[in-house]
Design a protein around this motif. Structure first.
Motif, PDB file in Angstrom:
ATOM      1  N   GLU A 234      25.646 -10.254 -41.600  1.00 20.40           N
ATOM      2  CA  GLU A 234      25.992  -9.293 -40.546  1.00 20.40           C
ATOM      3  C   GLU A 234      26.278  -7.942 -41.187  1.00 20.40           C
ATOM      4  O   GLU A 234      27.057  -7.829 -42.137  1.00 20.40           O
ATOM      5  CB  GLU A 234      27.204  -9.764 -39.717  1.00 20.40           C
ATOM      6  CG  GLU A 234      27.505  -8.729 -38.637  1.00 20.40           C
ATOM      7  CD  GLU A 234      28.479  -9.143 -37.553  1.00 20.40           C
ATOM      8  OE1 GLU A 234      29.069 -10.227 -37.637  1.00 20.40           O
ATOM      9  OE2 GLU A 234      28.639  -8.323 -36.613  1.00 20.40           O
TER      10      GLU A 234
ATOM     11  N   THR B  78      37.793   4.726 -39.704  1.00 21.60           N
ATOM     12  CA  THR B  78      36.669   3.843 -39.363  1.00 21.60           C
ATOM     13  C   THR B  78      36.806   3.318 -37.934  1.00 21.60           C
ATOM     14  O   THR B  78      37.912   3.255 -37.385  1.00 21.60           O
ATOM     15  CB  THR B  78      36.565   2.652 -40.356  1.00 21.60           C
ATOM     16  OG1 THR B  78      35.555   1.747 -39.893  1.00 21.60           O
ATOM     17  CG2 THR B  78      37.865   1.896 -40.494  1.00 21.60           C
TER      18      THR B  78
ATOM     19  N   GLY C 200      35.751   0.297 -37.389  1.00 19.73           N
ATOM     20  CA  GLY C 200      35.510  -1.133 -37.596  1.00 19.73           C
ATOM     21  C   GLY C 200      36.730  -2.024 -37.522  1.00 19.73           C
ATOM     22  O   GLY C 200      36.625  -3.228 -37.756  1.00 19.73           O
TER      23      GLY C 200
ATOM     24  N   TRP D  19      34.267  -4.332 -30.671  1.00 23.66           N
ATOM     25  CA  TRP D  19      33.613  -3.553 -29.621  1.00 23.66           C
ATOM     26  C   TRP D  19      32.870  -4.503 -28.691  1.00 23.66           C
ATOM     27  O   TRP D  19      32.546  -5.633 -29.074  1.00 23.66           O
ATOM     28  CB  TRP D  19      32.678  -2.508 -30.256  1.00 23.66           C
ATOM     29  CG  TRP D  19      33.468  -1.499 -31.043  1.00 23.66           C
ATOM     30  CD1 TRP D  19      33.978  -1.661 -32.298  1.00 23.66           C
ATOM     31  CD2 TRP D  19      33.911  -0.209 -30.595  1.00 23.66           C
ATOM     32  NE1 TRP D  19      34.699  -0.547 -32.665  1.00 23.66           N
ATOM     33  CE2 TRP D  19      34.673   0.361 -31.648  1.00 23.66           C
ATOM     34  CE3 TRP D  19      33.729   0.527 -29.419  1.00 23.66           C
ATOM     35  CZ2 TRP D  19      35.254   1.631 -31.548  1.00 23.66           C
ATOM     36  CZ3 TRP D  19      34.303   1.787 -29.333  1.00 23.66           C
ATOM     37  CH2 TRP D  19      35.059   2.330 -30.382  1.00 23.66           C
TER      38      TRP D  19
ATOM     39  N   LEU E 278      27.857  -1.106 -48.479  1.00 30.01           N
ATOM     40  CA  LEU E 278      27.594   0.213 -47.893  1.00 30.01           C
ATOM     41  C   LEU E 278      26.079   0.365 -47.820  1.00 30.01           C
ATOM     42  O   LEU E 278      25.387   0.204 -48.827  1.00 30.01           O
ATOM     43  CB  LEU E 278      28.224   1.282 -48.796  1.00 30.01           C
ATOM     44  CG  LEU E 278      28.245   2.701 -48.261  1.00 30.01           C
ATOM     45  CD1 LEU E 278      29.178   2.819 -47.056  1.00 30.01           C
ATOM     46  CD2 LEU E 278      28.714   3.670 -49.357  1.00 30.01           C
ATOM     47  N   TRP E 279      25.563   0.670 -46.623  1.00 27.41           N
ATOM     48  CA  TRP E 279      24.101   0.674 -46.436  1.00 27.41           C
ATOM     49  C   TRP E 279      23.406   1.584 -47.449  1.00 27.41           C
ATOM     50  O   TRP E 279      22.353   1.240 -47.973  1.00 27.41           O
ATOM     51  CB  TRP E 279      23.755   1.117 -45.002  1.00 27.41           C
ATOM     52  CG  TRP E 279      24.406   0.259 -43.957  1.00 27.41           C
ATOM     53  CD1 TRP E 279      24.784  -1.049 -44.110  1.00 27.41           C
ATOM     54  CD2 TRP E 279      24.779   0.636 -42.632  1.00 27.41           C
ATOM     55  NE1 TRP E 279      25.368  -1.507 -42.954  1.00 27.41           N
ATOM     56  CE2 TRP E 279      25.378  -0.503 -42.028  1.00 27.41           C
ATOM     57  CE3 TRP E 279      24.671   1.805 -41.885  1.00 27.41           C
ATOM     58  CZ2 TRP E 279      25.852  -0.489 -40.718  1.00 27.41           C
ATOM     59  CZ3 TRP E 279      25.141   1.818 -40.577  1.00 27.41           C
ATOM     60  CH2 TRP E 279      25.725   0.685 -40.007  1.00 27.41           C
ATOM     61  N   GLU E 280      24.027   2.712 -47.728  1.00 32.36           N
ATOM     62  CA  GLU E 280      23.410   3.695 -48.636  1.00 32.36           C
ATOM     63  C   GLU E 280      23.250   3.139 -50.049  1.00 32.36           C
ATOM     64  O   GLU E 280      22.408   3.602 -50.815  1.00 32.36           O
ATOM     65  CB  GLU E 280      24.281   4.967 -48.714  1.00 32.36           C
ATOM     66  CG  GLU E 280      24.315   5.809 -47.452  1.00 32.36           C
ATOM     67  CD  GLU E 280      25.297   5.312 -46.383  1.00 32.36           C
ATOM     68  OE1 GLU E 280      25.786   4.160 -46.471  1.00 32.36           O
ATOM     69  OE2 GLU E 280      25.554   6.078 -45.440  1.00 32.36           O
TER      70      GLU E 280
ATOM     71  N   ILE F 128      26.170  -0.850 -34.104  1.00 32.42           N
ATOM     72  CA  ILE F 128      26.007  -0.084 -35.349  1.00 32.42           C
ATOM     73  C   ILE F 128      24.998   1.048 -35.144  1.00 32.42           C
ATOM     74  O   ILE F 128      24.609   1.714 -36.095  1.00 32.42           O
ATOM     75  CB  ILE F 128      25.608  -0.991 -36.541  1.00 32.42           C
ATOM     76  CG1 ILE F 128      24.399  -1.863 -36.204  1.00 32.42           C
ATOM     77  CG2 ILE F 128      26.785  -1.856 -36.970  1.00 32.42           C
ATOM     78  CD1 ILE F 128      23.869  -2.652 -37.393  1.00 32.42           C
TER      79      ILE F 128
ATOM     80  N   GLY G 213      27.764  -4.065 -40.858  1.00 31.52           N
ATOM     81  CA  GLY G 213      28.772  -3.339 -40.068  1.00 31.52           C
ATOM     82  C   GLY G 213      29.572  -4.304 -39.209  1.00 31.52           C
ATOM     83  O   GLY G 213      29.767  -4.089 -38.016  1.00 31.52           O
ATOM     84  N   ALA G 214      30.082  -5.368 -39.852  1.00 31.74           N
ATOM     85  CA  ALA G 214      30.652  -6.504 -39.101  1.00 31.74           C
ATOM     86  C   ALA G 214      31.974  -6.183 -38.410  1.00 31.74           C
ATOM     87  O   ALA G 214      32.384  -6.905 -37.505  1.00 31.74           O
ATOM     88  CB  ALA G 214      30.839  -7.696 -40.033  1.00 31.74           C
TER      89      ALA G 214
ATOM     90  N   SER H 261      29.949  -6.625 -29.790  1.00 35.36           N
ATOM     91  CA  SER H 261      30.140  -7.840 -30.598  1.00 35.36           C
ATOM     92  C   SER H 261      30.388  -9.040 -29.685  1.00 35.36           C
ATOM     93  O   SER H 261      30.035 -10.173 -30.023  1.00 35.36           O
ATOM     94  CB  SER H 261      31.275  -7.663 -31.605  1.00 35.36           C
ATOM     95  OG  SER H 261      32.507  -7.564 -30.944  1.00 35.36           O
TER      96      SER H 261
HETATM   97  C1  LIG Z   1      31.453   0.592 -33.983  1.00 31.75           C
HETATM   98  S1  LIG Z   1      31.858  -0.382 -35.363  1.00 31.75           S
HETATM   99  C2  LIG Z   1      31.212  -1.958 -34.875  1.00 31.75           C
HETATM  100  C3  LIG Z   1      31.956  -3.089 -35.512  1.00 31.75           C
HETATM  101  C4  LIG Z   1      31.551  -4.472 -35.026  1.00 31.75           C
HETATM  102  N1  LIG Z   1      30.192  -4.765 -35.336  1.00 31.75           N
HETATM  103  C5  LIG Z   1      31.776  -4.601 -33.535  1.00 31.75           C
HETATM  104  O1  LIG Z   1      30.826  -4.505 -32.755  1.00 31.75           O
HETATM  105  O2  LIG Z   1      32.934  -4.808 -33.139  1.00 31.75           O
HETATM  106  C6  LIG Z   1      30.654   0.130 -36.601  1.00 31.75           C
HETATM  107  C7  LIG Z   1      30.844  -0.549 -37.951  1.00 31.75           C
HETATM  108  O3  LIG Z   1      29.786  -0.135 -38.826  1.00 31.75           O
HETATM  109  C8  LIG Z   1      30.334   0.127 -40.114  1.00 31.75           C
HETATM  110  N2  LIG Z   1      29.486   1.129 -40.789  1.00 31.75           N
HETATM  111  C9  LIG Z   1      29.203   2.387 -40.365  1.00 31.75           C
HETATM  112  N3  LIG Z   1      28.446   3.034 -41.264  1.00 31.75           N
HETATM  113  C10 LIG Z   1      28.232   2.153 -42.286  1.00 31.75           C
HETATM  114  C11 LIG Z   1      27.518   2.230 -43.521  1.00 31.75           C
HETATM  115  N4  LIG Z   1      26.883   3.343 -43.879  1.00 31.75           N
HETATM  116  N5  LIG Z   1      27.501   1.140 -44.327  1.00 31.75           N
HETATM  117  C12 LIG Z   1      28.130   0.001 -43.952  1.00 31.75           C
HETATM  118  N6  LIG Z   1      28.842  -0.127 -42.804  1.00 31.75           N
HETATM  119  C13 LIG Z   1      28.892   0.939 -41.981  1.00 31.75           C
HETATM  120  C14 LIG Z   1      31.736   0.667 -39.827  1.00 31.75           C
HETATM  121  O4  LIG Z   1      32.602   0.541 -40.956  1.00 31.75           O
HETATM  122  C15 LIG Z   1      32.153  -0.193 -38.643  1.00 31.75           C
HETATM  123  O5  LIG Z   1      32.801  -1.362 -39.064  1.00 31.75           O
END
Ligand SMILES: C[S@@+](CC[C@H](N)C(=O)[O-])C[C@H]1O[C@@H](n2cnc3c(N)ncnc32)[C@H](O)[C@@H]1O
Length: 307
Positions: free
Chosen positions: A149, A119, A121, A125, A204-206, A227, A151-152, A128
Motif C-alpha cells: 500500500e 502530513t 496521513g 480518509w 518516499l515515492w521520490e 493519494i 501512502g497508507a 480508505s
Molecule cells: C490523504 S492521505 C491518505 C492516507 C490514507 N491512504 C487514507 O486514505 O486514509 C495521503 C498520504 O499519502 C502520503 N504521501 C504523500 N506524498 C507522498 C510521497 N511523496 N511519498 C510517500 N507518501 C506520500 C502522506 O504521507 C499521507 O499519508
C-alpha cells in the motif's frame, strides 16, 4: 442500535446521523444506547475523541428533548462528565471500524485533526473506507497476493486486506516518518507480532529504487487511497508506479480509491497515467448496506490500473 454503535465507534459525523430514529427511546433503550456507545468496553479502553462523544450525546439529548421525551438521569450524567472532559489536550484518539460481514473490528489510533505534523496521513480518509469496503467485496482479487500500500496513512485498507481478505503479505508504506510510527502502533493494536502477515515501512515515492525490492517483497498488487488529492504529487506518484510496474515486468496491478474533490484534478491524474502507458478502468460496485459505515457525500471512484 448496532448501526448506531458502529457509527459512534468509528466517529461517523454526528450531523449525518438521523436522530429522529432515536427520539422516542424508553429509559431502558436509552440505557442500552449508552452501554453500546459511551460505555462500550472498547470506548472505555481506547476512547473515541472526547469532543466527538460530547457532540454525539448532546445531539441525542436534543432529539429527546425536542420530542418531549424524558431523558434518563444516566444520559444527563454522562453528558455532564463529557462536558468537563471534552477539551482534553491529547492530539490522538481512537476509532473502531466494525466489519460485520467478517465479525472483525479494526482499531486505529488517529490524529484528532485532518492535518498535523505536516502530513495528512495521521487520520483515516473516506477513500480508505471505500477501498476497504471494495476489497471486502472483491477479496478474490488480492487473496494469496503480496500487497504494497502506497501512502497508507493510518493503515486501514491494508489492515483490512491482511485481516479479512486473505492477502498473503501486506506492506503498508508511507513517506512520512510520523505516519510510519503511527502505522507501527496501529499494527500492534490489531495483530500479534508472531503470526502477522503485515509490516510497515518508510517509502518516499521520490526515493524508490530497484534495491527497495527483493523477490520476498516484490508486490503483486498495489493499493492506494486518497493519494491523488493534489496535482503536485502526480509526478512522484506516477513515477513510483512506473518504477514498480517496470521492476515487476508490468505483472502487478494497482487498485486505487480516488476522492473526486475536483473533476479537473482527477482528469489530470488520468492523463499523467496515460502518458506513462497505463490504462485505468473504473470499477463499479454496489455498496453493501450492512458492512463498514462511512459517509459517502464526497464521490469516490475505485480504479484498477494496469500496463
Ligand atoms: C490523504 S492521505 C491518505 C492516507 C490514507 N491512504 C487514507 O486514505 O486514509 C495521503 C498520504 O499519502 C502520503 N504521501 C504523500 N506524498 C507522498 C510521497 N511523496 N511519498 C510517500 N507518501 C506520500 C502522506 O504521507 C499521507 O499519508
Amino acid at each position: 442500535m448496532n448501526l448506531l454503535q458502529n457509527k459512534f465507534l468509528s466517529g461517523y459525523a454526528v450531523n449525518k446521523i438521523n436522530w429522529q430514529d432515536y427520539q422516542n427511546l424508553s429509559w431502558d433503550d436509552q440505557s442500552q444506547l449508552l452501554n453500546c456507545t459511551i460505555l462500550h468496553p472498547l470506548n472505555k479502553a481506547q476512547p473515541v475523541k472526547k469532543s466527538y462523544q460530547y457532540a454525539f450525546l448532546k445531539n441525542f439529548v436534543k432529539a429527546l428533548e425536542e420530542n418531549n421525551a424524558e431523558v434518563h438521569d444516566a444520559v444527563y450524567e454522562q453528558l455532564g462528565l463529557l462536558c468537563q472532559d471534552k477539551d482534553d489536550s491529547d492530539n490522538y484518539a481512537f476509532k473502531h471500524y466494525c466489519i460485520p460481514s467478517q465479525k472483525q473490528m479494526v482499531t486505529l489510533k488517529e490524529s484528532k485533526t485532518f492535518i498535523s505534523e505536516g502530513t495528512t496521513g495521521l487520520c483515516s480518509w473516506q477513500a480508505s473506507l471505500a477501498l476497504s469496503e471494495w476489497l471486502l467485496k472483491h477479496s478474490e482479487k488480492i487473496a494469496n497476493k503480496k500487497i504494497l500500500e502506497l501512502g497508507a496513512g493510518t493503515g486501514l485498507s491494508g489492515i483490512v486486506a491482511a485481516k479479512c481478505c486473505k492477502a498473503k503479505f501486506v506492506t503498508l508504506s508511507d513517506g512520512s516518518p510520523a505516519v510510519v510510527n503511527l502505522l507501527r502502533e496501529n499494527l500492534s493494536l490489531n495483530f500479534d507480532n508472531e503470526d502477522s502477515n503485515i509490516e510497515s515501512r518508510l517509502l518516499l515515492w521520490e526515493d524508490v529504487s530497484e534495491s527497495d525490492f527483493s523477490e520476498h517483497n516484490l508486490p503483486e498488487v498495489l493499493l492506494g487511497a486518497d493519494i491523488t488529492y493534489d496535482n503536485s504529487v502526480f509526478p512522484a506518484l506516477v513515477g513510483v508506479l512506473d518504477k514498480i510496474f517496470t521492476i515487476t515486468g508490468n505483472s502487478c496491478k494497482l487498485f486505487l480509491a480516488a476522492t473526486i474533490r475536483n473533476e479537473a484534478t482527477f482528469r489530470e491524474f488520468l492523463s499523467f497515467l496515460e502518458a506513462k502507458g497505463f490504462s485505468a478502468n473504473e470499477e463499479t460496485y454496489v455498496r453493501p448496506s450492512d458492512d463498514l459505515v462511512w459517509d459517502e457525500s464526497t464521490p469516490i471512484r475505485i480504479l484498477s490500473v494496469t500496463r
